[in-house]
Motif scaffolding. Structure first.
Motif, PDB file in Angstrom:
ATOM      1  N   GLY A 112       0.780  -1.245   0.102  1.00  0.00           N
ATOM      2  CA  GLY A 112       0.157   0.142   0.169  1.00  0.00           C
ATOM      3  C   GLY A 112       0.933   1.378  -0.019  1.00  0.00           C
ATOM      4  O   GLY A 112       0.445   2.231  -0.724  1.00  0.00           O
ATOM      5  N   LEU A 113       1.956   1.331   0.906  1.00  0.00           N
ATOM      6  CA  LEU A 113       2.733   2.566   0.917  1.00  0.00           C
ATOM      7  C   LEU A 113       3.432   2.702  -0.415  1.00  0.00           C
ATOM      8  O   LEU A 113       3.417   3.826  -0.986  1.00  0.00           O
ATOM      9  CB  LEU A 113       3.865   2.156   2.176  1.00  0.00           C
ATOM     10  CG  LEU A 113       4.857   3.088   2.203  1.00  0.00           C
ATOM     11  CD1 LEU A 113       4.126   4.564   2.489  1.00  0.00           C
ATOM     12  CD2 LEU A 113       5.823   2.886   2.996  1.00  0.00           C
ATOM     13  N   GLU A 114       3.972   1.445  -1.163  1.00  0.00           N
ATOM     14  CA  GLU A 114       4.576   1.701  -2.573  1.00  0.00           C
ATOM     15  C   GLU A 114       3.336   2.314  -3.595  1.00  0.00           C
ATOM     16  O   GLU A 114       3.793   3.165  -4.330  1.00  0.00           O
ATOM     17  CB  GLU A 114       5.034   0.327  -3.035  1.00  0.00           C
ATOM     18  CG  GLU A 114       5.573   0.229  -4.506  1.00  0.00           C
ATOM     19  CD  GLU A 114       5.889  -1.493  -4.736  1.00  0.00           C
ATOM     20  OE1 GLU A 114       5.308  -1.743  -5.947  1.00  0.00           O
ATOM     21  OE2 GLU A 114       6.158  -2.194  -3.849  1.00  0.00           O
ATOM     22  N   LEU A 115       2.240   1.789  -3.436  1.00  0.00           N
ATOM     23  CA  LEU A 115       1.329   2.200  -4.470  1.00  0.00           C
ATOM     24  C   LEU A 115       0.887   3.754  -4.054  1.00  0.00           C
ATOM     25  O   LEU A 115       0.756   4.587  -5.022  1.00  0.00           O
ATOM     26  CB  LEU A 115      -0.033   1.374  -4.446  1.00  0.00           C
ATOM     27  CG  LEU A 115       0.244   0.027  -4.942  1.00  0.00           C
ATOM     28  CD1 LEU A 115      -1.152  -0.743  -4.884  1.00  0.00           C
ATOM     29  CD2 LEU A 115       0.590   0.229  -6.468  1.00  0.00           C
ATOM     30  N   LEU A 116       0.967   4.021  -2.950  1.00  0.00           N
ATOM     31  CA  LEU A 116       0.585   5.566  -2.627  1.00  0.00           C
ATOM     32  C   LEU A 116       1.729   6.466  -2.995  1.00  0.00           C
ATOM     33  O   LEU A 116       1.449   7.623  -3.356  1.00  0.00           O
ATOM     34  CB  LEU A 116       0.296   5.600  -1.036  1.00  0.00           C
ATOM     35  CG  LEU A 116      -1.009   5.120  -0.604  1.00  0.00           C
ATOM     36  CD1 LEU A 116      -1.103   5.074   0.844  1.00  0.00           C
ATOM     37  CD2 LEU A 116      -2.233   5.972  -1.123  1.00  0.00           C
ATOM     38  N   LYS A 117       2.706   6.137  -2.931  1.00  0.00           N
ATOM     39  CA  LYS A 117       3.921   6.754  -3.153  1.00  0.00           C
ATOM     40  C   LYS A 117       3.885   7.227  -4.669  1.00  0.00           C
ATOM     41  O   LYS A 117       4.217   8.149  -5.196  1.00  0.00           O
ATOM     42  CB  LYS A 117       5.500   6.178  -2.733  1.00  0.00           C
ATOM     43  CG  LYS A 117       5.695   6.408  -1.437  1.00  0.00           C
ATOM     44  CD  LYS A 117       6.999   5.864  -0.878  1.00  0.00           C
ATOM     45  CE  LYS A 117       7.103   6.131   0.311  1.00  0.00           C
ATOM     46  NZ  LYS A 117       8.300   5.453   0.934  1.00  0.00           N
ATOM     47  N   GLU A 118       3.410   6.127  -5.215  1.00  0.00           N
ATOM     48  CA  GLU A 118       3.391   6.211  -6.982  1.00  0.00           C
ATOM     49  C   GLU A 118       2.112   7.175  -7.320  1.00  0.00           C
ATOM     50  O   GLU A 118       2.278   8.025  -7.942  1.00  0.00           O
ATOM     51  CB  GLU A 118       3.218   4.829  -7.773  1.00  0.00           C
ATOM     52  CG  GLU A 118       4.448   4.057  -7.651  1.00  0.00           C
ATOM     53  CD  GLU A 118       5.532   4.506  -8.617  1.00  0.00           C
ATOM     54  OE1 GLU A 118       5.221   5.259  -9.563  1.00  0.00           O
ATOM     55  OE2 GLU A 118       6.790   4.895  -7.967  1.00  0.00           O
ATOM     56  N   LEU A 119       1.133   7.137  -6.727  1.00  0.00           N
ATOM     57  CA  LEU A 119      -0.074   7.744  -6.547  1.00  0.00           C
ATOM     58  C   LEU A 119       0.182   9.427  -6.404  1.00  0.00           C
ATOM     59  O   LEU A 119      -0.154  10.204  -7.157  1.00  0.00           O
ATOM     60  CB  LEU A 119      -1.344   7.483  -6.017  1.00  0.00           C
ATOM     61  CG  LEU A 119      -1.967   6.242  -6.438  1.00  0.00           C
ATOM     62  CD1 LEU A 119      -2.988   5.814  -5.170  1.00  0.00           C
ATOM     63  CD2 LEU A 119      -2.811   6.528  -7.762  1.00  0.00           C
ATOM     64  N   ARG A 120       0.992   9.650  -5.443  1.00  0.00           N
ATOM     65  CA  ARG A 120       1.458  11.072  -5.030  1.00  0.00           C
ATOM     66  C   ARG A 120       2.080  11.660  -6.161  1.00  0.00           C
ATOM     67  O   ARG A 120       1.977  12.826  -6.298  1.00  0.00           O
ATOM     68  CB  ARG A 120       2.116  10.929  -4.050  1.00  0.00           C
ATOM     69  CG  ARG A 120       2.852  12.315  -3.247  1.00  0.00           C
ATOM     70  CD  ARG A 120       3.460  12.222  -2.037  1.00  0.00           C
ATOM     71  NE  ARG A 120       4.765  11.288  -1.909  1.00  0.00           N
ATOM     72  CZ  ARG A 120       5.417  11.173  -1.135  1.00  0.00           C
ATOM     73  NH1 ARG A 120       5.011  11.691   0.355  1.00  0.00           N
ATOM     74  NH2 ARG A 120       6.330  10.403  -1.226  1.00  0.00           N
TER      75      ARG A 120
END
Length: 124
Positions: A112-120
């Protein structure tokens, strides 16, 4: 619920763990419960702030020991049907189950952290 009497084999929720044991005596709203096996190992950390590693005191909770006696509210007892597993085997299985659940949670959190960093990056 079936009546809880001395000699009854029951399942008990004690703090954040779950055990199989024998009722030794009943005293009003409580019973003396003798631990025979572990179904769920107690949770670690601050129960009032679950999944928060940054608390003032991160509690270590050990499972109750074999034949350890504890007072349990009658409402936290349920009759247990079936074979009572070996204490040591049940303890190791309960710990392994909790480790597997925490590992799955860590992997979920990392993903989830990985995906949120990409979304950011997309949100700029």
């Amino acid at each position: 619920m079936n009546e809880i009497t001395p000699g009854t084999i029951a399942r008990a929720d004690v703090r954040s763990g779950q055990y199989i044991g024998e009722i030794i005596e009943v005293n009003g709203p409580r019973a003396v419960f003798k631990v025979l096996a572990v179904l769920k190992h107690p949770e670690q950390g601050d129960l009032h702030h679950p999944y928060n590693p940054d608390v003032a005191m991160f509690h270590e909770r050990r499972a109750l020991g074999y034949t350890e006696k504890t007072n349990v509210l009658l409402r936290d007892l349920k009759p247990y049907e079936g074979e009572v597993p070996d204490y040591n085997t049940s303890l190791h299985e309960a710990v392994a189950s909790q480790i597997a659940a925490l590992d799955r949670l860590m992997r979920w959190s990392a993903r989830g952290l990985e995906l949120l960093k990409e979304l950011r990056k997309d949100y700029k």
